[in-house]
Write an enzyme that holds these catalytic residues in place. Structure first.
Site, mmCIF file in Angstrom:
data_model
loop_
_atom_site.group_PDB
_atom_site.id
_atom_site.type_symbol
_atom_site.label_atom_id
_atom_site.label_comp_id
_atom_site.label_asym_id
_atom_site.label_seq_id
_atom_site.Cartn_x
_atom_site.Cartn_y
_atom_site.Cartn_z
ATOM 1 N N CYS A 18 0.859 -1.181 0.000
ATOM 2 C CA CYS A 18 0.000 0.000 0.000
ATOM 3 C C CYS A 18 0.898 1.236 0.000
ATOM 4 O O CYS A 18 2.122 1.138 0.120
ATOM 5 C CB CYS A 18 -0.905 -0.003 1.225
ATOM 6 S SG CYS A 18 0.025 0.038 2.785
ATOM 7 N N CYS A 102 2.636 5.733 8.955
ATOM 8 C CA CYS A 102 1.709 5.902 7.839
ATOM 9 C C CYS A 102 0.806 7.101 8.111
ATOM 10 O O CYS A 102 0.253 7.223 9.218
ATOM 11 C CB CYS A 102 0.855 4.641 7.674
ATOM 12 S SG CYS A 102 -0.469 4.838 6.458
ATOM 13 N N HIS A 130 -0.536 -5.038 19.423
ATOM 14 C CA HIS A 130 -0.091 -4.658 18.077
ATOM 15 C C HIS A 130 0.607 -3.298 18.163
ATOM 16 O O HIS A 130 0.155 -2.400 18.873
ATOM 17 C CB HIS A 130 -1.281 -4.578 17.119
ATOM 18 C CG HIS A 130 -0.887 -4.425 15.680
ATOM 19 N ND1 HIS A 130 -0.547 -3.215 15.137
ATOM 20 C CD2 HIS A 130 -0.742 -5.337 14.685
ATOM 21 C CE1 HIS A 130 -0.227 -3.380 13.859
ATOM 22 N NE2 HIS A 130 -0.335 -4.661 13.566
ATOM 23 N N GLU A 132 0.696 -0.760 16.292
ATOM 24 C CA GLU A 132 -0.145 0.393 15.970
ATOM 25 C C GLU A 132 -1.023 0.771 17.164
ATOM 26 O O GLU A 132 -1.219 1.955 17.457
ATOM 27 C CB GLU A 132 -1.016 0.101 14.743
ATOM 28 C CG GLU A 132 -1.837 1.308 14.318
ATOM 29 C CD GLU A 132 -2.794 1.030 13.174
ATOM 30 O OE1 GLU A 132 -3.862 1.670 13.150
ATOM 31 O OE2 GLU A 132 -2.475 0.177 12.314
#
Length: 317
Positions: A18, A102, A130, A132
């Site tokens: 991505c 990101c 996780h 993130e």
């Protein structure tokens, strides 16, 4: 003439990298070009061992924490985002650092801070542990954000003020599972503040949508990705739910158990957002050595998103 068994490969598009992953890898490459090796990277830049290995060969050194980095070399923060304490510590140590978070993860951070500023109690839908999730929860002080992983967690959540709650989500979740959790939150807290725009990123959504189209009637779906990659693991779940007879996560062609192919005439193939395209081609080639392969491309969306690199990379040394 060939006596090999025919195999139709339904190839998902979009698949693989991505824009956020592309940008993060580029940041490491550009940093090595600007400052030379070694450049340190806190946590895997993206969750893919092949990507990490290639960058290590170029001179990147991957560490888990900032205290493993010397002060005289640049450090890069991974695409998953970091708690605010990490750049603060880098500044305290006068380190050069580049943030490869990101931009779509950064958007979630900004939303959480806005809700906090406006006095709302914040729920984060995501998976415990996780990177993130750790990064997002670390944007605010103390136990300001409550993690919700399941619909059952919604029932157990007791906010101080039920009329003043907001939610944000991890960007790489299952769209369908998250919708169930959001519906449960909205049923319990009708006034809950939701994101201006869906937090689950366009790439996660697009890859899941493609799998939903290719999976029905498929004998086997292979998802190329790492076990640590949330979006890749979700693709396996989506494939099974969408009607694939079987779905497996593989790191590369080398990890395929060819016994899976007994009785298989239709293979679905996709890759998580941190898996490079050469791994996809590797699986197609490996299948081509064993079967009479025909490719059927299943394209459900076209992606044109790109993200700018941090300004520090273009500034003079």
């Amino acid at each position: 003439m060939t006596d090999r068994q025919p195999l139709t490969i339904r190839l998902a598009a979009p698949r693989g990298f991505c824009a956020g992953v592309d940008r993060a890898i580029q940041i490491v490459e550009e940093a090595l070009g600007k400052w030379g090796a070694p450049v340190y990277v806190r946590h895997e830049i993206v969750h893919n061992a092949h990507v990490v290995s290639r960058l290590e060969e170029l001179g990147a050194i991957f560490v888990e924490e900032l205290d493993e980095c010397p002060e005289d070399r640049p450090v890069i923060f991974s695409a998953h985002g970091v708690p605010k304490s990490v750049p603060a510590e880098a500044e305290r140590r006068n380190m050069i650092y580049v943030d490869a978070t990101c931009p779509l993860v950064s958007k979630v951070h900004v939303e959480a801070e806005r809700h906090h500023r406006e006095g709302r109690e914040i729920v984060l839908i995501g998976h415990a542990g996780h990177p993130e999730v750790i990064g997002t929860m670390g944007q605010l002080p103390g136990n300001t954000i409550t993690l919700i992983e399941t619909v059952e967690d919604v029932a157990a959540f007791e906010p101080n003020d039920p009329d003043n709650v907001a939610f944000v989500t991890q960007t790489t979740l299952s769209v369908d599972d998250t919708a169930d959790i959001v519906a449960a939150l909205q049923a319990r807290f009708p006034g809950i503040s939701s994101p201006h725009k869906e937090d689950i990123c366009y790439a996660t959504t697009n890859r899941q949508d493609a799998v939903k189209v290719l999976a029905p009637g498929t004998d086997l779906v292979l998802v190329i990705g790492a076990t640590t990659s949330s979006n890749s693991v979700r693709l396996v779940e989506v494939a099974k739910r969408a009607g694939a007879a079987r779905a497996e996560l593989v790191a590369s062609a080398e990890n395929i158990d060819w016994a899976w192919f007994d009785g298989v005439s239709t293979l679905g193939l996709t890759a998580g957002a941190s898996a490079p395209e050469d791994l996809v081609q590797g699986v197609i080639n490996a299948c081509g050595e064993r079967f009479d392969v025909s490719l059927d491309k299943i394209e459900t969306a076209r992606e044109t998103v790109t993200f700018k690199l941090p300004r520090i990379l273009s500034e003079p040394v």
